[in-house]
Write an enzyme that holds these catalytic residues in place. Structure first.
Site, PDB file in Angstrom:
ATOM      1  N   ASP A 160      10.688 -10.923 -19.995  1.00 34.07           N
ATOM      2  CA  ASP A 160      11.626 -12.256 -19.885  1.00 34.07           C
ATOM      3  C   ASP A 160      12.850 -11.006 -18.574  1.00 34.07           C
ATOM      4  OD1 ASP A 160      12.518  -9.842 -22.000  1.00 34.07           O
ATOM      5  OD2 ASP A 160      13.954 -10.663 -21.558  1.00 34.07           O
ATOM      6  N   ASN A 161      13.039  -9.873 -18.092  1.00 29.29           N
ATOM      7  CA  ASN A 161      12.703  -9.493 -16.766  1.00 29.29           C
ATOM      8  C   ASN A 161      12.427  -9.203 -15.589  1.00 29.29           C
ATOM      9  OD1 ASN A 161      15.266  -9.165 -18.387  1.00 29.29           O
ATOM     10  ND2 ASN A 161      14.844  -7.195 -19.192  1.00 29.29           N
TER      11      ASN A 161
ATOM     12  N   GLY B 254      15.584 -15.988 -24.426  1.00 24.60           N
ATOM     13  CA  GLY B 254      16.906 -16.576 -24.393  1.00 24.60           C
ATOM     14  C   GLY B 254      16.656 -18.103 -23.844  1.00 24.60           C
TER      15      GLY B 254
HETATM   16  P1  AMP Z   1      18.034  -7.894 -22.002  1.00 25.87           P
HETATM   17  O1  AMP Z   1      17.640  -6.831 -22.343  1.00 25.87           O
HETATM   18  O2  AMP Z   1      19.620  -7.829 -21.508  1.00 25.87           O
HETATM   19  O3  AMP Z   1      17.453  -8.719 -20.708  1.00 25.87           O
HETATM   20  O4  AMP Z   1      18.622  -9.272 -23.255  1.00 25.87           O
HETATM   21  C1  AMP Z   1      17.359 -10.183 -23.841  1.00 25.87           C
HETATM   22  C2  AMP Z   1      17.596 -10.718 -23.747  1.00 25.87           C
HETATM   23  O5  AMP Z   1      19.034 -11.085 -25.328  1.00 25.87           O
HETATM   24  C3  AMP Z   1      18.037 -11.973 -23.574  1.00 25.87           C
HETATM   25  O6  AMP Z   1      17.727 -13.396 -22.630  1.00 25.87           O
HETATM   26  C4  AMP Z   1      19.506 -11.927 -22.657  1.00 25.87           C
HETATM   27  O7  AMP Z   1      19.863 -13.376 -22.991  1.00 25.87           O
HETATM   28  C5  AMP Z   1      20.170 -11.630 -24.979  1.00 25.87           C
HETATM   29  N1  AMP Z   1      21.125 -11.143 -24.584  1.00 25.87           N
HETATM   30  C6  AMP Z   1      21.850 -10.719 -23.916  1.00 25.87           C
HETATM   31  N2  AMP Z   1      23.383  -9.976 -24.319  1.00 25.87           N
HETATM   32  C7  AMP Z   1      23.105 -10.980 -25.238  1.00 25.87           C
HETATM   33  C8  AMP Z   1      24.535 -11.304 -25.970  1.00 25.87           C
HETATM   34  N3  AMP Z   1      25.646 -10.644 -25.553  1.00 25.87           N
HETATM   35  N4  AMP Z   1      24.175 -12.971 -25.992  1.00 25.87           N
HETATM   36  C9  AMP Z   1      23.237 -13.577 -25.884  1.00 25.87           C
HETATM   37  N5  AMP Z   1      22.599 -13.357 -25.692  1.00 25.87           N
HETATM   38  C10 AMP Z   1      22.646 -12.012 -25.443  1.00 25.87           C
HETATM   39 MG    MG Z   2      17.020 -10.046 -19.186  1.00 20.53          MG
END
Ligand code: AMP
Ligand code: MG
Length: 469
Positions: A225-226, A61
């Protein structure tokens, strides 16, 4: 597509000393939906990598978060960030959007956690638009405006440690210097800043994990990353609060093996800290020949977490004196709860009114006792609890008042968010607004909210939340 306000967090706007009539300002609506900027803003997205489900995933991200800038507030400088405003340079092949459903969950839970006193990123506003977004089905878009002193994650450090790009170790050092000078100024004089930072983050993460456990909060996607470098709860996706108590509860439907189950969270916090330590190693030359100094810092988690956890359980039980076996008393209660799947939130809330001056099976104790399938197991535990209370000269009424301040009556259960989502998808945002106000004061019973304090309905069990957002 024309955006609309779903909710504006007036309390937070006040804390930030922003005009409360923000929702009447058409320009604000365009700014908070990512369609315009105010003078002085130069939005950017930042790059990070990380481990997902225990596996190195490379760059992740930020694919859908856009930093608008930093503002001064009475609580210190705060970053203002849009989530879901469209593609960024790091979106990979995704759309940079967020759907209304997941944005409502993030908005509500940020404020629910804040209401519970748990460190978290905040949510200032939620806007929705008819813009179609493709997930499993076609949904509509929304943008949450988040506020925090920093959105920097463990994954930012991992990115620069592992990228191999030219100058990446200089970038890593600059990142550590930035985080220390802005957010941990007390560490600036430390002999090794990276090591001092690790130590501080170990402490905050241990506290955060204990706090999560104590309210039955399950994050659902504890990828590196979270994980916030400030020890904040960040990135609300398939989170959940425990209903019927099951220590192995998995709130994320995509988490097949239960890596992020409630019971595993504290050790995953530790796992993630190890990944952070690994990323900081290039800046700790002392560790080159002997990594023990880093391991020693990491291992403080093994004292810090249980200590923080014991303090939380003690408070939840209304105990004031500290005793060797307080942890045991709490664990035995949890075992009895698990055996009969007693509701986590309701059990602790009702325990506040437990009367130690009468027998556990006295009718006065029925509200809490009846939550246990095995009444004898409760009685046996409650006798030990009564003795423990007597030993410290506890006064029931005072203990009840103390316990009401740490055992919430309201948490954001999945079914509550679900009702708000279903109504919002039909254009009625009133339930979102009602819930976020309710959850701001989760320790106080509020008239008209009896159902929110009660057991989840039968259909709640069928709700599945996943990483799809
Ligand atoms: P998450 O599991 O929601 O923390 O997402 C993991 C990574 O994927 C993060 O860096 C988000 O910014 C990216 N991400 C999740 N959904 C999207 C999306 N719809 N478009 C672009 N990047 C995304
Ligand atoms: Mg995230």
């Amino acid at each position: 597509a024309m955006p609309r306000w779903v909710a504006l967090n007036q309390g937070l706007a006040r804390e930030l000393e922003w005009p409360e009539a923000l929702h009447q300002d058409p320009q604000a609506l365009h700014v908070f939906s990512g369609n315009a900027i105010w003078p002085g803003m130069s939005p950017f997205a930042s790059v990070y990598s990380g481990h997902q489900f225990g596996v190195w995933a490379g760059q992740l991200g930020d694919g859908r978060a856009l930093l608008l800038g930093e503002i001064d507030s009475p609580a210190g400088p705060q970053e203002v960030q849009l989530k879901g405003a469209g593609a960024t340079p790091y979106s990979r092949r995704a759309d940079g959007r967020a759907v209304l459903r997941s944005s409502i969950r993030e908005f509500l839970c940020s404020e629910a956690m804040h209401g519970l006193g748990i460190p978290t990123t905040r949510a200032l506003s939620l806007v929705a638009s008819p813009q179609p977004v493709r997930r499993e089905t076609i949904e509509t878009a929304a943008v949450v405006t988040r506020v925090a002193p920093s959105f920097i994650r463990f994954g930012h450090f991992e990115h620069f440690a592992h990228s191999g790009e030219e100058g990446h170790h200089e970038a890593l050092k600059a990142l550590v210097d930035f985080v220390v000078s802005h957010h941990y100024p007390e560490l600036q004089g430390a002999p090794n800043r990276a090591l001092a930072l690790l130590d501080a983050v170990v402490a905050r993460t241990a506290d955060l994990m204990a706090h999560w456990q104590s309210v039955g909060f399950c994050h659902g996607v504890m990828n590196t990353d979270n994980m916030s470098i400030l020890g904040l709860t960040i990135d609300y996706g398939p989170f959940g609060f425990l209903d019927a108590f099951d220590p192995n509860h998995i709130c994320n439907h995509s988490d097949d093996h239960g890596r992020y189950s409630w019971n595993n969270q504290p050790q995953i916090g530790y796992w993630n800290l190890r990944a952070l330590a690994q990323a900081l190693l290039p800046l700790i030359p002392e560790a080159k020949d002997d990594s023990q100094i880093v391991i020693d810092v990491l291992q403080t988690y093994e004292q810090r977490f249980p200590q923080a956890m014991r303090a939380r359980w003690r408070a939840k039980l209304g105990l004031q004196a500290e005793q060797e076996d307080d942890g045991k008393l709490a664990v035995e209660l949890l075992q009895a709860m698990a055996a009969g799947k007693a509701d986590f939130t309701i059990t602790f809330r009702r325990l506040g009114d437990f009367r130690s001056d009468v027998a556990p099976d006295h009718p006065a104790n029925a509200p809490v006792r009846d939550l246990f399938l095995d009444r004898a197991a409760f009685d046996a535990w409650a006798l030990r609890y009564s003795e423990r209370l007597k030993a410290e000269g506890s006064v029931d009424a005072e203990r009840a008042a103390r316990m009401r301040r740490v055992n919430p009556v309201y948490v954001l259960r999945n079914h509550m968010a679900q009702v708000a989502i279903q109504r919002a998808q039909k254009g009625d945002y009133s339930e979102v607004q009602r819930l976020y106000l309710l959850l701001q004061t989760p320790f106080d019973e509020q008239p008209g909210a009896e159902a929110d304090a009660g057991f989840p309905p039968e259909w709640a069990q069928a709700i599945e939340v996943s990483c799809s957002s």
